[in-house]
Design a protein around this motif. Structure first.
Motif, PDB file in Angstrom:
ATOM      1  N   SER A  62     -23.027 -66.859  32.843  1.00  0.00           N
ATOM      2  CA  SER A  62     -23.375 -67.681  33.922  1.00  0.00           C
ATOM      3  C   SER A  62     -22.638 -68.789  34.465  1.00  0.00           C
ATOM      4  O   SER A  62     -22.893 -69.644  35.169  1.00  0.00           O
ATOM      5  CB  SER A  62     -24.430 -68.633  32.794  1.00  0.00           C
ATOM      6  N   CYS A  63     -21.217 -68.619  34.012  1.00  0.00           N
ATOM      7  CA  CYS A  63     -20.092 -69.814  34.617  1.00  0.00           C
ATOM      8  C   CYS A  63     -19.028 -69.208  34.945  1.00  0.00           C
ATOM      9  O   CYS A  63     -17.986 -69.155  34.259  1.00  0.00           O
ATOM     10  CB  CYS A  63     -20.014 -70.755  33.352  1.00  0.00           C
ATOM     11  N   ASP A  64     -19.201 -68.515  36.092  1.00  0.00           N
ATOM     12  CA  ASP A  64     -17.912 -67.930  36.508  1.00  0.00           C
ATOM     13  C   ASP A  64     -17.253 -68.963  37.547  1.00  0.00           C
ATOM     14  O   ASP A  64     -17.703 -69.226  38.438  1.00  0.00           O
ATOM     15  CB  ASP A  64     -18.407 -66.795  37.496  1.00  0.00           C
ATOM     16  N   THR A  65     -16.052 -69.469  36.931  1.00  0.00           N
ATOM     17  CA  THR A  65     -15.623 -70.697  37.625  1.00  0.00           C
ATOM     18  C   THR A  65     -14.622 -70.179  38.783  1.00  0.00           C
ATOM     19  O   THR A  65     -14.299 -71.239  39.619  1.00  0.00           O
ATOM     20  CB  THR A  65     -14.553 -71.373  36.402  1.00  0.00           C
ATOM     21  N   THR A  66     -14.482 -69.059  38.892  1.00  0.00           N
ATOM     22  CA  THR A  66     -13.737 -68.648  40.381  1.00  0.00           C
ATOM     23  C   THR A  66     -14.888 -68.308  41.640  1.00  0.00           C
ATOM     24  O   THR A  66     -14.319 -68.079  42.542  1.00  0.00           O
ATOM     25  CB  THR A  66     -12.937 -67.347  40.060  1.00  0.00           C
ATOM     26  N   SER A  67     -15.998 -68.502  41.069  1.00  0.00           N
ATOM     27  CA  SER A  67     -16.991 -68.298  42.187  1.00  0.00           C
ATOM     28  C   SER A  67     -17.162 -69.542  43.048  1.00  0.00           C
ATOM     29  O   SER A  67     -16.900 -70.552  42.725  1.00  0.00           O
ATOM     30  CB  SER A  67     -18.461 -68.012  41.655  1.00  0.00           C
ATOM     31  N   THR A  68     -17.707 -69.561  44.049  1.00  0.00           N
ATOM     32  CA  THR A  68     -17.876 -70.414  45.117  1.00  0.00           C
ATOM     33  C   THR A  68     -18.925 -71.608  44.787  1.00  0.00           C
ATOM     34  O   THR A  68     -20.135 -71.101  44.060  1.00  0.00           O
ATOM     35  CB  THR A  68     -18.214 -69.950  46.582  1.00  0.00           C
ATOM     36  N   LEU A  69     -18.583 -72.878  44.682  1.00  0.00           N
ATOM     37  CA  LEU A  69     -19.270 -73.834  44.329  1.00  0.00           C
ATOM     38  C   LEU A  69     -20.737 -73.819  45.018  1.00  0.00           C
ATOM     39  O   LEU A  69     -20.467 -73.695  46.315  1.00  0.00           O
ATOM     40  CB  LEU A  69     -18.758 -75.242  44.393  1.00  0.00           C
ATOM     41  N   ASP A  70     -21.868 -74.193  44.475  1.00  0.00           N
ATOM     42  CA  ASP A  70     -22.911 -74.227  45.226  1.00  0.00           C
ATOM     43  C   ASP A  70     -23.139 -75.929  45.505  1.00  0.00           C
ATOM     44  O   ASP A  70     -23.662 -76.838  44.562  1.00  0.00           O
ATOM     45  CB  ASP A  70     -24.405 -74.020  44.289  1.00  0.00           C
ATOM     46  N   CYS A  71     -22.295 -76.377  46.408  1.00  0.00           N
ATOM     47  CA  CYS A  71     -22.104 -77.742  46.599  1.00  0.00           C
ATOM     48  C   CYS A  71     -23.522 -78.401  47.038  1.00  0.00           C
ATOM     49  O   CYS A  71     -23.579 -79.860  47.135  1.00  0.00           O
ATOM     50  CB  CYS A  71     -21.171 -77.969  47.933  1.00  0.00           C
ATOM     51  N   ALA A  72     -24.579 -77.546  47.586  1.00  0.00           N
ATOM     52  CA  ALA A  72     -25.883 -78.069  47.920  1.00  0.00           C
ATOM     53  C   ALA A  72     -26.798 -78.401  46.595  1.00  0.00           C
ATOM     54  O   ALA A  72     -28.067 -78.916  46.623  1.00  0.00           O
ATOM     55  CB  ALA A  72     -26.554 -77.183  48.873  1.00  0.00           C
TER      56      ALA A  72
END
Length: 454
Positions: A62-72
């Motif tokens: 659930s926490c892939d820190t390399t994935s693109t942030l969901d800024c919305a």
């Protein structure tokens, strides 16, 4: 005992004994069977194993820190807004834009806002927020906020930004469409090649009358640049869109380009097919002909100055009904890009001073009104010289002026190449009036603004 009597009691006894024996055997069987099984009050272990494994896998993925942030994500959006408000207590935020992934997208978001500070007018900014995620819980935290205009990915593109200088021509009208329109045209006058403040005053007056009459304004979108801005000689054929935002102007009043209009008029109106009303006295107020049904109203101006200036229409009796919309004139988007480029090279929190004319006491007068030796200062105006700049640099941490940013309009700059493309391949000079507009816009962005005029 009577041998003829049935043996009822004995038969019942035998039956009861048999049942008891069977029950004892059943109890003994169950006891021996259950004796070899473990006793547990918990559910079977096998039933929990898949569920527990699934939850563990879900936490791990659930926490892939390399994935693109969901800024919305509303949670992250609200956190960024709170951090901005806390970081800039002197800023009054009017509106926040929706955040977008920054660079890198896995650990940053860009967000824009409209705001005003306690010492300056409204302005726009867009900044980059560095965002960290907890590797276990995925909780967000904002670790830092970038400098002024550090988040360009959140910058909203100006509407029609690629064609603001050379808007595409509108589709051709049919005769019925042309005849259904209502038009106002100004012909002649002494406003040509005058300084731009004069020309814009007259232009605003024509816009005010077109709005009052609810008519489309027939307008020449080329201008004659006054000699003061063009090296001592007036220069014809300059596009009005080089200097002002035509798209915004069209949102204030309907506009048709005069060459296109008169070509259509020659086809459908010149032979009397369409009515025209001619007004030859600028003192005639629009209230006198506001109910005219003629498709075209023409104001003709004579050759005698100053009576032939367009702005005379808005004076006298008409002053009470014609109110020139000052907000209709905005600096062209192409020039505002240069303004943004200058400000991005300074800190957003800078002071500005406008110098008018030459005076030996300029330095002293500036220092009296502009406090804080550690401040950045932008110096605008025509009274700038090397001696003044050197004197100010000795006191203030950083002194800026327009020519220090000339790479923004140099021949290899983005502005120069784009203007050349939009001008049909003909290079566009960064002329005197463009300099004046950019200089003024940067001055107005200063936190503390000081004018020192002779």
């Amino acid at each position: 005992m009577d041998p003829s009597r049935p043996l009822l009691g004995r038969g019942a006894l035998i039956t009861s004994s048999a049942h008891a024996a069977a029950a004892l055997l059943l109890v003994a069987f169950l006891f021996l069977t259950l004796r070899n099984l473990p006793i547990s009050l918990s559910p079977p272990t096998a039933a929990l194993t898949p569920t527990t494994s699934h939850l563990e896998q879900q936490d791990q993925a659930s926490c892939d820190t390399t994935s693109t942030l969901d800024c919305a994500d509303p949670q992250l959006f609200h956190l960024m807004m709170r951090r901005a408000i806390d970081a800039f207590p002197d800023v009054h935020f009017n509106r926040f834009g929706r955040p977008v992934p920054g660079d890198p997208p896995s650990s940053s978001c860009d967000m824009a806002w409209r705001a005003r500070s306690t010492a300056s007018a409204n302005y726009k900014d867009y900044r980059r927020f560095s965002v960290a995620r907890d590797p276990v819980t995925c909780a967000y935290s904002v670790t830092s906020i970038g400098e002024y205009h550090s988040g360009p990915l959140a910058r909203k593109p100006r509407r029609g930004g690629t064609n603001a200088t050379a808007p595409p021509p509108p589709p051709a009208l049919s005769r019925s469409q042309f005849a259904a329109g209502k038009y106002l045209s100004y012909l002649g006058g002494g406003d040509r090649c005058k300084p731009m403040p004069h020309y814009l005053r007259s232009l605003l007056c024509s816009i005010a009358e077109a709005r009052y009459l609810n008519r489309t304004l027939v307008l020449d979108l080329s201008v004659c640049l006054a000699a003061a801005y063009a090296g001592g000689m007036p220069e014809e054929g300059k596009r009005l869109a080089f200097y002002i935002d035509i798209e915004h102007l069209q949102s204030v009043v309907g506009i048709v380009e005069h060459k296109r209009f008169w070509e259509d008029w020659d086809k459908w109106g010149a032979q009397g097919q369409l009515g025209v009303r001619i007004i030859e006295d600028s003192r005639v107020a629009p209230t006198k002909f506001s109910k005219s049904r003629d498709p075209l109203i023409v104001r003709k101006f004579g050759d005698v100055e100053p009576g032939n200036y367009w702005y005379n229409v808005c004076e006298g009796e008409a002053e009470h009904v014609l109110r020139p919309p000052q907000g209709a004139i905005r600096t062209a988007p192409s020039l505002m890009d240069i303004v943004d480029g200058i400000i991005s090279r300074m800190q957003v929190d800078f002071d500005s001073v406008h110098v008018g004319g030459n005076d030996g006491n300029l330095r002293r007068r500036i220092e009296e009104r502009l406090n804080g030796g550690g401040r950045q200062v932008y110096v605008a105006g025509e009274g700038i010289n090397v001696v003044l700049l050197d004197a100010l640099k000795a006191k203030y941490s950083s002194v800026h002026y327009l020519d220090a940013f000339e790479e923004l309009w140099a021949r290899d700059s983005k502005w120069f190449l784009e203007m050349k493309r939009l001008n049909g391949g003909v290079p566009v000079e960064f002329d005197g009036y463009m300099r004046e507009l950019v200089d003024r816009e940067v001055f107005l962005k200063g936190k503390k603004k000081v004018e020192v005029l002779v």
